[in-house]
Design a protein around this motif. Sequence first.
Motif, PDB file in Angstrom:
ATOM      1  N   ILE A   1      -8.438  -1.339   3.115  1.00 21.19           N
ATOM      2  CA  ILE A   1      -6.995  -1.349   2.918  1.00 21.19           C
ATOM      3  C   ILE A   1      -6.598  -2.467   1.957  1.00 21.19           C
ATOM      4  O   ILE A   1      -5.768  -2.280   1.050  1.00 21.19           O
ATOM      5  CB  ILE A   1      -6.277  -1.510   4.269  1.00 21.19           C
ATOM      6  N   GLU A   2      -7.203  -3.629   2.133  1.00 24.85           N
ATOM      7  CA  GLU A   2      -6.891  -4.746   1.248  1.00 24.85           C
ATOM      8  C   GLU A   2      -7.334  -4.463  -0.182  1.00 24.85           C
ATOM      9  O   GLU A   2      -6.614  -4.763  -1.152  1.00 24.85           O
ATOM     10  CB  GLU A   2      -7.547  -6.020   1.776  1.00 24.85           C
ATOM     11  N   MET A   3      -8.530  -3.882  -0.327  1.00 20.65           N
ATOM     12  CA  MET A   3      -8.980  -3.522  -1.674  1.00 20.65           C
ATOM     13  C   MET A   3      -8.097  -2.443  -2.280  1.00 20.65           C
ATOM     14  O   MET A   3      -7.799  -2.463  -3.480  1.00 20.65           O
ATOM     15  CB  MET A   3     -10.440  -3.050  -1.618  1.00 20.65           C
ATOM     16  N   GLY A   4      -7.666  -1.480  -1.482  1.00 26.27           N
ATOM     17  CA  GLY A   4      -6.779  -0.441  -1.990  1.00 26.27           C
ATOM     18  C   GLY A   4      -5.461  -1.006  -2.464  1.00 26.27           C
ATOM     19  O   GLY A   4      -4.913  -0.568  -3.488  1.00 26.27           O
ATOM     20  N   ASN A   5      -4.942  -2.003  -1.708  1.00 20.30           N
ATOM     21  CA  ASN A   5      -3.701  -2.632  -2.135  1.00 20.30           C
ATOM     22  C   ASN A   5      -3.888  -3.362  -3.466  1.00 20.30           C
ATOM     23  O   ASN A   5      -3.027  -3.320  -4.342  1.00 20.30           O
ATOM     24  CB  ASN A   5      -3.211  -3.615  -1.080  1.00 20.30           C
TER      25      ASN A   5
END
Length: 772
Positions: free
Chosen positions: A405-409
């Motif tokens: 999720i953090e990488m996607g953000n």
Amino acid sequence: MSRAFSGLPPEDDATEAAEAEGFDHAKLLAFHKEAHDECFTGRPLFERVWWRNLLYSLGRQWIYYDVERGAWMDRRLAKWVPRPVINKCIEAVETLTSVFQSVQLGATIRPNGSDPKNATTAETADKMEAPIRADHEIDRVFRTADFWNVVTGNFFLFVWMDREGAEGSFVNQYERCLACGGDFPPTQIDEAGGMCPTCQGTAFEMAEDEDGEPVGESLAEGRGRTDALGPLEVAFPLDLPHFDVTPYLCRMRFRSKRWCKNHLVDDIYKKLQFEKSSSERSLQMARSLATANDIGMMPTMVGSGSDTEFSIEGITEYEWWVKPCKDFADGAVFRVMGTEGGGTVIPSEGEGIPGPLPLQTPQGKRVFPWIHGVYEEFGGRMIGQSPLGRGVSIQDSINRHASMIEMGNMRTSNPTWLEPKGSEVKKFTGEPGLVIRYNPLLAAGNAKPERIDGANLSASVIQYLEMLIAFFEAALGTQDALKGVKPAGVEAFAALQLLVERAQTRLGKVFAGRGEAYRKWFAIALEQERAWGPRERIWAVMSPNQTWTYDLFKPADLEGSVTVLIEDGSQSPKTNLGMRAAIQQLLTMQVIRPDNPDTVQEILKMFGQTALMPAMSIAIKSALEQQDALMRWCMDPMASQPTFPAGVDPMTGQAMPAQFATPPPIEPEKWHDFLVHVAEHKKFCNSDQVRQLIAKRPDLRAVFTQLITLDEQAMAYELQQQAMMAAPPMPAEGGDGPGGAGMAMKNSNQNAGGTDAVPSGTGDGAQNAGPR
């Protein structure tokens, strides 16, 4: 563990006596080598799981097990890969330990047989539970044990007697042989079959000196202690199905070189070969916990590559506790320092080591002072399972998903700039108030930079993370109701209580295991108190009338045979939510009455809200003070001495109560709350204290009866007055006179001007029908 209590001779002959009883060093070292191999075979598999659970609880969760190194290592990931940790493991540990700490464990002592001595012992032991718990600091001990139980699935309790911190001392008096005049400890006479060890005489008297003082060994009054240990510090055979059948156990410590120099004799100290770190992996892990935190921990092994290594020179100590067997008829306790391949036996004359198990019951059975508890039993093995084992894989999924999720953000949610060629923009940044300069004359004004907003993450990504967290809580049994969070859409207390009970059902075995551990602990602590406790123990307790009283305990009151049981209902937690739901249900069923002051007071006590009804608390305290004054009057032989016994009036034929030198304090007062007084006095008269007093002095039965009768009469008079005041007004005679308040005023004026209502003499008219 004093020598006199463990049945050993004085210190100067300790080594020779130990070797004569089968505790020679060569035999102990041979036992140490064989037992060590048996205890540590297959142990690394369990150490791997215990250490992983500890690391996950600390927040070190991006790790993997390196088979070649035999250790947990940090994962090697690219620098730009985020490594978030949503630490559900430590949240589960805190939730479960909080649930366990809400359980107030208590023991019930049952006498064995109808011997009055057994009943006295049971009654005394029941009262001594509070001071014994205070000595051992058992609440703190179980907090530590609960942590080890949840994280590793295992905990150990070691019960011992602390002599170094003793505040007083007493003399263990010797017995003097009347034939030869020799003085001997009672244990030596018992070992000789009740005869003098020197002349085989059978007549003895208590030994005293010329001044009449007792002759014997001065011993420190010990204080009971309990250690809560994790499985990293304790070794035992792993191929047994249950701890009760284990033949021996080893406690490991790492002693520093300075400690050995200060506590060991020079001859022993010079033989030891010190090392930078313990050769036992379990002990290395246990020592690392002292410096562990969420960032890391200080290594304890040489060659770890750290500039700040925690490598103090020392040596490994193995303390063996052996149950009675063929080689050691009374069990054995001894210590060995050194590597597993060799070692040196360390004698401790003051503790009777090496020697037999120091504590024994009055029946002569040796007590093994170790207790093992597990979180979840697994059939066929002694080692218990931790609940964290069921959630580690889900915890990894939670962390990986949070990382994605953090990488996607970072990849999709961040905005993107389009820079046409020739726009002459020097640099784009994400700082607020960014000013971008470009040349509007280039490309006919079409060279303006353009910003493309980032795309939002799909809602299914967040839903999947929430689903993983729900899976974790379901696997470990830490649902919302157990953590004190009200589930959405649930309002009724009965429904909330049902959810709490369902959540606690999975912990039923754990509650039962903790209760059994407490039962075993109190049984051992009681035996220690019986054998080694202070000759007199004074314990302050709060009496029902809120004054301090003192109970005196002596070992002579603990000579009977008893059985320790767990108090019914003490193994399950009692939450405010559950109590509120139960009280509401009982009120709905009309099982309890809210107009009963006794019931109201108990409900307020449950929730700690007695301050909401100060008048009731004061009324109860007033009743208790009157009861305390009455008991002091009963115990005073001068005040409660009857001057005229109870009988029958020969003139009227009515019963006459007894007359006492001092009237008993039972008169009702106008300011008493008689409803509360009657309820409290009835409980008081049904207590064991009053029943035993009446059995000794039957003439006091009428006093306690009158105590309640006077309050009931005063309460009836008060209720009658209230009914008269609340009655509707009556019309005057003839229908035209004043009524209500006017009639009362007329009667008052008439009575004030007449003399026919004035009582005279000492007849019935002069008696007051109500309280003073």
